[in-house]
Design a protein around this motif. Structure first.
Motif, short mmCIF file in Angstrom:
data_model
loop_
_atom_site.label_atom_id
_atom_site.label_comp_id
_atom_site.label_asym_id
_atom_site.label_seq_id
_atom_site.Cartn_x
_atom_site.Cartn_y
_atom_site.Cartn_z
N MET A 243 55.18 42.09 41.08
CA MET A 243 56.24 42.60 42.31
C MET A 243 55.36 44.30 41.78
SD MET A 243 56.54 40.93 45.11
CE MET A 243 57.71 42.48 46.10
N SER A 244 54.65 44.42 41.67
CA SER A 244 54.29 45.98 41.31
C SER A 244 52.58 45.77 40.75
CB SER A 244 54.94 46.39 39.97
OG SER A 244 54.48 47.69 38.83
N VAL A 245 51.91 47.16 40.56
CA VAL A 245 51.30 47.17 39.43
C VAL A 245 50.89 47.35 38.47
CG1 VAL A 245 48.28 48.47 39.71
CG2 VAL A 245 50.35 48.39 42.24
N ILE A 246 50.20 46.26 37.78
CA ILE A 246 50.64 46.12 36.50
C ILE A 246 48.85 45.92 35.85
CG2 ILE A 246 52.56 45.05 36.59
CD1 ILE A 246 51.32 42.50 36.19
N HIS A 247 48.85 46.34 33.82
CA HIS A 247 47.98 45.38 33.34
C HIS A 247 47.97 43.93 32.72
CE1 HIS A 247 46.47 49.98 31.80
NE2 HIS A 247 46.39 49.58 33.14
N GLU A 248 46.84 43.22 32.44
CA GLU A 248 47.19 41.88 32.23
C GLU A 248 45.09 42.12 31.42
OE1 GLU A 248 49.36 37.74 33.73
OE2 GLU A 248 48.68 38.70 35.27
N ASP A 249 46.01 40.71 30.78
CA ASP A 249 44.44 40.21 29.85
C ASP A 249 44.07 39.40 30.77
OD1 ASP A 249 44.79 41.91 27.83
OD2 ASP A 249 46.09 40.74 27.03
N ILE A 250 42.85 39.28 31.21
CA ILE A 250 41.96 38.37 32.19
C ILE A 250 42.34 36.92 31.60
CG2 ILE A 250 39.53 37.70 33.30
CD1 ILE A 250 39.15 41.18 32.84
N ALA A 251 42.19 37.22 30.61
CA ALA A 251 41.90 34.97 30.43
C ALA A 251 43.33 34.38 30.66
CB ALA A 251 41.25 34.51 28.52
N PRO A 252 44.43 34.65 30.29
CA PRO A 252 45.31 34.87 30.21
C PRO A 252 45.86 34.60 31.81
CG PRO A 252 45.42 35.99 28.26
CD PRO A 252 44.75 36.00 28.63
N ALA A 253 45.80 35.75 32.23
CA ALA A 253 45.99 35.77 33.72
C ALA A 253 45.08 34.37 34.46
CB ALA A 253 45.71 37.26 34.02
N ILE A 254 43.65 34.61 34.02
CA ILE A 254 43.34 33.17 35.01
C ILE A 254 43.95 32.07 34.62
CG2 ILE A 254 41.33 31.82 34.79
CD1 ILE A 254 39.96 33.95 34.28
N ALA A 255 44.27 31.27 33.16
CA ALA A 255 45.42 30.25 32.79
C ALA A 255 46.23 30.09 34.01
CB ALA A 255 45.61 30.60 31.81
N ARG A 256 47.38 31.66 34.14
CA ARG A 256 48.58 31.57 34.37
C ARG A 256 48.13 31.79 36.51
NH1 ARG A 256 50.70 35.22 37.31
NH2 ARG A 256 49.35 37.18 36.75
N ILE A 257 47.65 31.58 36.92
CA ILE A 257 47.26 31.50 38.33
C ILE A 257 46.94 29.89 38.66
CG2 ILE A 257 45.84 32.37 40.01
CD1 ILE A 257 46.12 35.22 39.30
N ASP A 258 45.84 29.94 37.49
CA ASP A 258 45.63 28.28 37.64
C ASP A 258 46.74 27.17 37.50
OD1 ASP A 258 43.38 26.27 38.28
OD2 ASP A 258 44.01 25.91 36.17
N ALA A 259 47.85 27.88 36.54
CA ALA A 259 48.93 26.93 36.27
C ALA A 259 49.40 26.88 37.51
CB ALA A 259 49.56 27.11 35.34
N ALA A 260 49.88 27.83 38.42
CA ALA A 260 50.87 28.07 39.32
C ALA A 260 50.13 27.71 40.41
CB ALA A 260 50.75 29.97 39.77
N GLY A 261 48.81 27.21 40.25
CA GLY A 261 48.25 26.30 41.89
C GLY A 261 47.99 27.42 42.56
N ASP A 262 47.77 28.56 41.93
CA ASP A 262 47.19 29.65 43.06
C ASP A 262 45.44 29.63 43.02
OD1 ASP A 262 49.15 29.87 44.58
OD2 ASP A 262 49.80 31.16 42.48
N GLY A 263 45.28 29.38 42.10
CA GLY A 263 43.57 29.32 41.12
C GLY A 263 43.05 28.55 42.37
N PRO A 264 41.44 28.63 42.52
CA PRO A 264 41.13 28.62 40.32
C PRO A 264 39.96 29.71 41.15
CG PRO A 264 39.20 26.62 42.04
CD PRO A 264 41.09 27.17 42.66
N PHE A 265 40.19 30.82 39.80
CA PHE A 265 38.80 31.82 39.50
C PHE A 265 37.97 31.81 40.19
CE2 PHE A 265 36.31 34.19 36.87
CZ PHE A 265 36.81 36.17 37.37
#
Length: 273
Positions: A243-265
């Motif tokens: 719920m904010s503008v954030i920095h994030e590492d790309i590889a973990p973000a891809i994995a997190r988003i995919d695990a949540a069912g909101d992927g794929p990249f």
């Protein structure tokens, strides 16, 4: 023929002249030029409807139809169409000279920071500066803004523009310091650099060429989501997850988003000036 509602300058009664022979409507119009006079306004799907996007102070537009205190408009910035309350727009069009370059600023009734502010203006707001007095610029539309918060040249790099909005709360359809979504953040960063950019992530993905590598300034896409690469391994985005503008590492973000069912990249695309 199926036309994208967001980009089609037509209501059920009136269409822009460019749609003659494409859409059948009782009336066609070249439209009337106007500009956003409100500090920030919701561009809505219908009068008193759902917000699609937000539009900032000074944004140019074309009025296609007026109805019951509302105007159906097409925004000059990205072609986005929707309804605005008539009170949010003006037909006065003094030349635009500057834009707000700070995340946000205040509009004052006099060149004095101790005065009660008239309104808040967000990054990207377009200004008509008439004169400068000390540390304040007087606008043709009324009021004064601090010169430290405005500029008359494009930014050179979208990354620091986006990073100036770190911590901004996430807001669906938001386009300002007071609330922004993923595509709003990308659009604010790119347009500050003079790069034309659509308003929604699917339109942004279609607008820019795909690239097989990731470098600073690239756009990273998922279904319904976009981020801006800071480097080959790190990104910035407005995300409902935080719920904010954030920095994030790309590889973990891809994995997190995919695990949540909101992927794929969906890959990276590279904006061009």
């Amino acid at each position: 023929m199926s036309l994208d509602r967001r980009l089609t300058p037509a209501t059920d009664r009136v269409a822009h002249d460019s749609l003659q022979g494409v859409l059948q409507r009782p009336e066609y119009t070249p439209g009337q030029p106007a500009r956003v006079r409100a500090p920030l306004a919701d561009l809505q799907t219908a009068p008193d409807g759902r917000r699609d996007r937000q539009v900032n102070f000074g944004a140019d537009l074309t009025v296609i139809e007026t109805r019951g205190g509302w105007s159906f408009v097409r925004m000059a910035l990205d072609g986005y169409c929707g309804w605005l309350p008539d009170g949010a727009i003006t037909r006065e069009l003094p030349p635009i000279t500057h834009r707000v370059t700070a995340p946000a600023t205040h509009l004052y009734p006099a060149p004095d920071m101790k005065q009660q502010e008239l309104a808040g203006l967000s990054i990207g707001a377009r200004l008509s500066v008439e004169t400068v007095e000390g540390h304040f610029a007087r606008l043709a539309t009324g009021g004064w803004v601090p010169v430290q918060h405005i500029g008359d040249r494009p930014a050179e790099d979208p990354v620091p523009v986006a990073e100036s909005l770190l911590g901004t709360p996430y807001l669906w359809g938001g386009n300002s310091r007071w609330g922004i979504d993923c595509s709003g953040l990308v659009q604010a960063a790119l347009t500050a650099c003079g790069i034309a950019c659509p308003g929604d992530s699917d339109l942004q993905r279609a607008a820019f060429p795909e690239t097989s590598s990731i470098r600073r300034g690239d756009l990273l896409f998922w279904p319904g989501h976009v981020a801006l690469a800071l480097s080959e391994s790190r990104m910035i985005h407005a995300t409902a997850w935080a719920m904010s503008v954030i920095h994030e590492d790309i590889a973990p973000a891809i994995a997190r988003i995919d695990a949540a069912g909101d992927g794929p990249f969906l890959g990276a695309h590279r904006p061009r000036a």
